[in-house]
Design a protein around this motif. Structure first.
Motif, mmCIF file in Angstrom:
data_model
loop_
_atom_site.group_PDB
_atom_site.id
_atom_site.type_symbol
_atom_site.label_atom_id
_atom_site.label_comp_id
_atom_site.label_asym_id
_atom_site.label_seq_id
_atom_site.Cartn_x
_atom_site.Cartn_y
_atom_site.Cartn_z
ATOM 1 N N ASP A 41 -13.708 -3.797 -55.537
ATOM 2 C CA ASP A 41 -13.316 -5.049 -54.887
ATOM 3 C C ASP A 41 -11.792 -5.226 -54.898
ATOM 4 O O ASP A 41 -11.293 -6.344 -54.910
ATOM 5 C CB ASP A 41 -14.008 -6.217 -55.629
ATOM 6 N N LEU A 42 -11.073 -4.112 -54.885
ATOM 7 C CA LEU A 42 -9.613 -4.170 -55.006
ATOM 8 C C LEU A 42 -8.964 -4.506 -53.671
ATOM 9 O O LEU A 42 -9.473 -4.157 -52.597
ATOM 10 C CB LEU A 42 -9.070 -2.818 -55.482
ATOM 11 N N THR A 43 -7.815 -5.203 -53.761
ATOM 12 C CA THR A 43 -6.908 -5.285 -52.617
ATOM 13 C C THR A 43 -5.786 -4.302 -52.903
ATOM 14 O O THR A 43 -5.115 -4.406 -53.938
ATOM 15 C CB THR A 43 -6.344 -6.708 -52.460
ATOM 16 N N VAL A 44 -5.615 -3.315 -52.043
ATOM 17 C CA VAL A 44 -4.606 -2.281 -52.246
ATOM 18 C C VAL A 44 -3.446 -2.523 -51.283
ATOM 19 O O VAL A 44 -3.660 -2.749 -50.087
ATOM 20 C CB VAL A 44 -5.219 -0.875 -52.039
ATOM 21 N N VAL A 45 -2.225 -2.521 -51.835
ATOM 22 C CA VAL A 45 -1.005 -2.725 -51.055
ATOM 23 C C VAL A 45 -0.205 -1.431 -51.146
ATOM 24 O O VAL A 45 0.205 -1.042 -52.241
ATOM 25 C CB VAL A 45 -0.196 -3.913 -51.629
ATOM 26 N N SER A 46 -0.011 -0.748 -50.015
ATOM 27 C CA SER A 46 0.533 0.610 -50.121
ATOM 28 C C SER A 46 1.144 1.069 -48.808
ATOM 29 O O SER A 46 0.645 0.743 -47.725
ATOM 30 C CB SER A 46 -0.615 1.565 -50.499
ATOM 31 N N ASN A 47 2.238 1.827 -48.914
ATOM 32 C CA ASN A 47 2.671 2.666 -47.796
ATOM 33 C C ASN A 47 1.758 3.885 -47.869
ATOM 34 O O ASN A 47 2.024 4.848 -48.571
ATOM 35 C CB ASN A 47 4.149 3.043 -47.935
ATOM 36 N N GLY A 48 0.652 3.810 -47.174
ATOM 37 C CA GLY A 48 -0.548 4.546 -47.525
ATOM 38 C C GLY A 48 -0.500 6.047 -47.351
ATOM 39 O O GLY A 48 0.041 6.580 -46.384
ATOM 40 N N GLY A 49 -1.116 6.718 -48.304
ATOM 41 C CA GLY A 49 -1.319 8.163 -48.267
ATOM 42 C C GLY A 49 -2.691 8.467 -48.823
ATOM 43 O O GLY A 49 -3.627 7.669 -48.649
ATOM 44 N N PRO A 50 -2.825 9.575 -49.550
ATOM 45 C CA PRO A 50 -4.136 9.939 -50.092
ATOM 46 C C PRO A 50 -4.639 8.962 -51.150
ATOM 47 O O PRO A 50 -5.841 8.947 -51.437
ATOM 48 C CB PRO A 50 -3.900 11.333 -50.687
ATOM 49 N N PRO A 78 -7.924 11.598 -43.226
ATOM 50 C CA PRO A 78 -9.307 11.653 -42.708
ATOM 51 C C PRO A 78 -10.261 10.619 -43.327
ATOM 52 O O PRO A 78 -11.100 10.077 -42.609
ATOM 53 C CB PRO A 78 -9.752 13.088 -43.032
ATOM 54 N N HIS A 79 -10.137 10.348 -44.627
ATOM 55 C CA HIS A 79 -11.029 9.343 -45.235
ATOM 56 C C HIS A 79 -10.770 7.964 -44.641
ATOM 57 O O HIS A 79 -11.700 7.211 -44.348
ATOM 58 C CB HIS A 79 -10.766 9.233 -46.745
ATOM 59 N N PHE A 80 -9.501 7.636 -44.514
ATOM 60 C CA PHE A 80 -9.131 6.326 -43.967
ATOM 61 C C PHE A 80 -9.638 6.199 -42.536
ATOM 62 O O PHE A 80 -10.183 5.177 -42.126
ATOM 63 C CB PHE A 80 -7.610 6.163 -44.032
ATOM 64 N N ARG A 81 -9.463 7.282 -41.801
ATOM 65 C CA ARG A 81 -9.878 7.299 -40.411
ATOM 66 C C ARG A 81 -11.384 7.060 -40.272
ATOM 67 O O ARG A 81 -11.837 6.219 -39.497
ATOM 68 C CB ARG A 81 -9.512 8.678 -39.871
ATOM 69 N N THR A 82 -12.136 7.782 -41.076
ATOM 70 C CA THR A 82 -13.593 7.642 -41.033
ATOM 71 C C THR A 82 -14.003 6.215 -41.398
ATOM 72 O O THR A 82 -14.844 5.606 -40.737
ATOM 73 C CB THR A 82 -14.246 8.624 -42.034
ATOM 74 N N ALA A 83 -13.390 5.689 -42.445
ATOM 75 C CA ALA A 83 -13.752 4.349 -42.904
ATOM 76 C C ALA A 83 -13.428 3.309 -41.840
ATOM 77 O O ALA A 83 -14.240 2.436 -41.542
ATOM 78 C CB ALA A 83 -13.009 4.039 -44.206
ATOM 79 N N ARG A 84 -12.243 3.408 -41.248
ATOM 80 C CA ARG A 84 -11.847 2.435 -40.224
ATOM 81 C C ARG A 84 -12.791 2.497 -39.024
ATOM 82 O O ARG A 84 -13.103 1.461 -38.427
ATOM 83 C CB ARG A 84 -10.414 2.737 -39.762
ATOM 84 N N GLN A 85 -13.210 3.692 -38.685
ATOM 85 C CA GLN A 85 -14.080 3.830 -37.527
ATOM 86 C C GLN A 85 -15.484 3.305 -37.822
ATOM 87 O O GLN A 85 -16.271 3.085 -36.904
ATOM 88 C CB GLN A 85 -14.055 5.297 -37.036
ATOM 89 N N GLN A 242 -3.556 20.119 -50.246
ATOM 90 C CA GLN A 242 -3.721 18.977 -49.342
ATOM 91 C C GLN A 242 -4.558 19.364 -48.120
ATOM 92 O O GLN A 242 -5.406 18.591 -47.667
ATOM 93 C CB GLN A 242 -2.364 18.420 -48.894
ATOM 94 N N ALA A 243 -4.312 20.574 -47.607
ATOM 95 C CA ALA A 243 -5.091 21.039 -46.450
ATOM 96 C C ALA A 243 -6.571 21.152 -46.830
ATOM 97 O O ALA A 243 -7.455 20.767 -46.049
ATOM 98 C CB ALA A 243 -4.545 22.376 -45.953
ATOM 99 N N ALA A 244 -6.832 21.644 -48.056
ATOM 100 C CA ALA A 244 -8.222 21.758 -48.520
ATOM 101 C C ALA A 244 -8.847 20.364 -48.677
ATOM 102 O O ALA A 244 -10.011 20.140 -48.325
ATOM 103 C CB ALA A 244 -8.269 22.515 -49.840
ATOM 104 N N TYR A 245 -8.047 19.429 -49.189
ATOM 105 C CA TYR A 245 -8.496 18.040 -49.323
ATOM 106 C C TYR A 245 -8.874 17.468 -47.960
ATOM 107 O O TYR A 245 -9.948 16.884 -47.777
ATOM 108 C CB TYR A 245 -7.377 17.218 -49.969
ATOM 109 N N ALA A 246 -7.966 17.638 -46.998
ATOM 110 C CA ALA A 246 -8.201 17.047 -45.674
ATOM 111 C C ALA A 246 -9.412 17.684 -44.997
ATOM 112 O O ALA A 246 -10.191 17.005 -44.327
ATOM 113 C CB ALA A 246 -6.955 17.211 -44.807
ATOM 114 N N LYS A 247 -9.568 18.989 -45.197
ATOM 115 C CA LYS A 247 -10.700 19.681 -44.586
ATOM 116 C C LYS A 247 -12.006 19.156 -45.193
ATOM 117 O O LYS A 247 -12.942 18.811 -44.478
ATOM 118 C CB LYS A 247 -10.560 21.187 -44.830
ATOM 119 N N ALA A 248 -12.026 19.057 -46.519
ATOM 120 C CA ALA A 248 -13.233 18.572 -47.195
ATOM 121 C C ALA A 248 -13.526 17.120 -46.813
ATOM 122 O O ALA A 248 -14.680 16.732 -46.635
ATOM 123 C CB ALA A 248 -13.068 18.710 -48.708
ATOM 124 N N ALA A 249 -12.457 16.330 -46.671
ATOM 125 C CA ALA A 249 -12.625 14.905 -46.393
ATOM 126 C C ALA A 249 -13.222 14.652 -45.015
ATOM 127 O O ALA A 249 -13.697 13.555 -44.740
ATOM 128 C CB ALA A 249 -11.278 14.193 -46.516
#
Lengths: 282, 256
Positions: A41-50, A78-85, A242-249
């Motif tokens: 239930d967090l509110t996250v404030v960030s110049n966002g990355g992983p 990719p995670h953010f993208r999926t969640a937003r969609q 990071q590439a492996a992270y993004a691929k898996a995500a």
């Protein structure tokens, strides 16, 4: 203290500011501790990355306040993208200046700061809570009132810190790390190495002492604590990881395997798993 | 290859990008959204605009003009993200930015495609576009001019166009200035009575019909519209030998 001890002091529903920028000097050891903690239930404030991607994917974020989310060398998270969609999480998408002025207002204990940004754009449409303010001077200009982004807690990662909470950055950019600490009621600083205050001078001039101890609640020694984001000059971004992270995500099954392999244990397990992964690649 | 000098389309685009900073004075040139805008800014500095300030894309102002991907050898200033943003609000910057969508009024979108509440395609986020467009000159670089980018209406207004700035009032219009839109097909500007896009020049080899077909709203292309100028031999040498010896520009704008 350890990252787990720091995170153990936080509570569900808190507003958490996370330092760094995109995929640069993110306090990833603290983020991984957040993932282990069960906090939600967090509110996250960030110049966002992983940081944002991981916390959103784990369902810990109720609301995100950010001007962007990116992995830099991989433009879209990719995670953010999926969640937003899927329509998650709640998002307060701000302009970079409204975000900066909002943190600055919080650090100065002001309710808002005027900024010439947002007017005419859809910032006001997508954030109906934002208000404008009219200059009391003869110009009479109507400007945006960037609301203070008050933080319950700030999490940042720097190159060096002493046990008192003074922290030093040795890279080219402070990002907003000092501001996050000043805008927060409590701040936890992880660092590559805890040093004695006398050792700061070896790293650089006094202007590299970015964060002062009166703003800091706890210091965590976390070597590699920004991995896989960059923490120059100690290390560059781990692009292969990071590439492996993004691929898996991008794939739920691959992500479950990735999370099991890298995120199911503690920080030592994480480091060991990353080292093993490097060995395979060599 | 197009034109008499043997310049590629990417090289014509690089020169068109450089031209956005002609006469700008001692300001920060911020090229983003691709290799071609970066080549353009560096080319401008090496030729007709030596007074421009250039960043390395991170925190340093460069006193020299390295090739794409190379490090600056001489640093003349420090401009981390926070100071960069503050400089932008002071107005001494002209940015050449990317656009996922752009409409005829100059409204720009990099936030998401579709309904903002639940987008079809999430993009990077609005970043600094709302503050940039209200505070200093802005131009756009579109490496693939298509009806999906040059649209009737953008889904989310990040960069503010002329109609939206005018509706928002004097605080929005005071420093609002959209200069050019450089694409792989043409150079466009807003020098019309209603400040909507017009064709300033067509790149060599581009047919007027092809430009109209690639634009998602009706766009007049007068028969006498000029052709975009081709690089001089000296500019071509700088692009090919000094600024982009690896030919990254050709990947961004392939010559078909």
């Amino acid at each position: 203290m350890t990252a787990d001890e720091a995170v153990g002091r936080l509570a569900d529903g808190m507003t958490v500011g996370i330092g760094g920028w995109g995929s640069r000097r993110k306090p990833m050891a603290l983020v991984r501790a957040l993932l282990r903690s069960g906090l939600t239930d967090l509110t996250v404030v960030s110049n966002g990355g992983p940081d944002v991607g991981l916390l959103v994917a784990a369902g810990r974020v109720r609301k995100l306040v950010a001007p962007f989310v990116t992995l830099d060398s991989i433009p879209l998270e990719p995670h953010f993208r999926t969640a937003r969609q899927r329509g998650e999480p709640e998002l307060m998408e701000l302009d970079e200046a409204i975000f900066l002025w909002g943190l600055t207002a919080a650090a100065r204990r002001l309710p808002f700061l005027p900024v010439r940004a947002g007017l005419g754009s859809d910032v006001l449409r997508i954030n109906p809570s934002l208000r404008t303010v009219t200059s009391p001077y003869p110009d009479g200009e109507e400007l945006l009132a960037a609301p203070a982004l008050d933080l319950d807690v700030a999490l940042v990662h720097l190159n060096r810190a002493d046990a008192h909470g003074n922290a030093q950055y040795l890279g080219p950019d402070p990002y907003y790390d000092d501001l996050f600490c000043e805008a927060a009621h409590e701040a936890y600083v992880s660092c590559e190495r805890v040093v004695s205050s006398a050792e700061f001078a070896e790293g650089g001039g006094p202007q590299t002492l970015l964060v002062q101890r009166h703003c800091v609640t706890g210091v965590i020694e976390a070597p590699g604590g920004a991995h896989f984001t960059s923490c120059v000059p100690d290390y560059e971004r781990d692009e292969a990881f990071q590439a492996a992270y993004a691929k898996a995500a991008s794939d739920p099954v691959a992500w479950r395997e990735f999370a099991e392999r890298f995120l199911s244990g503690d920080e030592d397990d994480y480091r060991a798993a990353v080292a093993a992964c490097r060995g395979e690649g060599a | 290859m197009t034109g008499g000098t043997g310049a590629s389309r990417a090289e014509v685009c690089a020169v068109a990008c450089a031209e956005v900073w002609r006469g700008s004075g001692e300001i920060l040139a911020s090229p983003l959204g691709g290799a071609v805008p970066v080549i353009g800014a560096r080319l401008a500095k090496l030729t007709f605009a030596p007074e421009l300030l250039l960043t390395d894309g991170e925190a340093m102002l460069m006193a020299d003009v390295p090739a794409l991907g190379a490090q600056a050898r001489v640093v003349e200033g420090w401009l981390p993200y926070r100071r960069h943003l503050e400089l932008a609000t002071g107005g001494r910057r002209h940015a050449l930015l990317g656009a996922s969508q752009l409409d005829r009024h100059g409204n720009q979108n990099i936030s998401c495609i579709g309904d903002w509440k639940r987008p079809e395609r999430q993009l990077i986020g609005m970043r600094g576009l709302p503050v940039n467009t209200l505070n200093h000159p802005v131009s756009y670089w579109i490496p693939r001019h298509s009806p999906r980018v040059l649209v009737e209406r953008v889904d989310v207004v990040c960069g503010v166009g002329h109609d939206r700035a005018a509706a928002a009032g004097p605080a929005a219009t005071r420093f609002h200035r959209l200069v050019r839109v450089v694409t792989d097909l043409a150079v466009l500007d807003f020098e019309t009575p209603d400040r909507t896009l017009r064709v300033r020049s067509l790149h060599p080899g581009v047919a007027p019909g092809a430009l109209r077909a690639a634009t998602g709203f009706p766009l007049a292309v007068p028969a006498d519209v000029p052709r975009t100028r081709v690089p001089t031999p000296a500019e071509l040498r700088l692009i090919r030998d000094v600024l982009d010896p690896d030919g990254l520009r050709e990947r961004e704008v392939p010559s078909s």
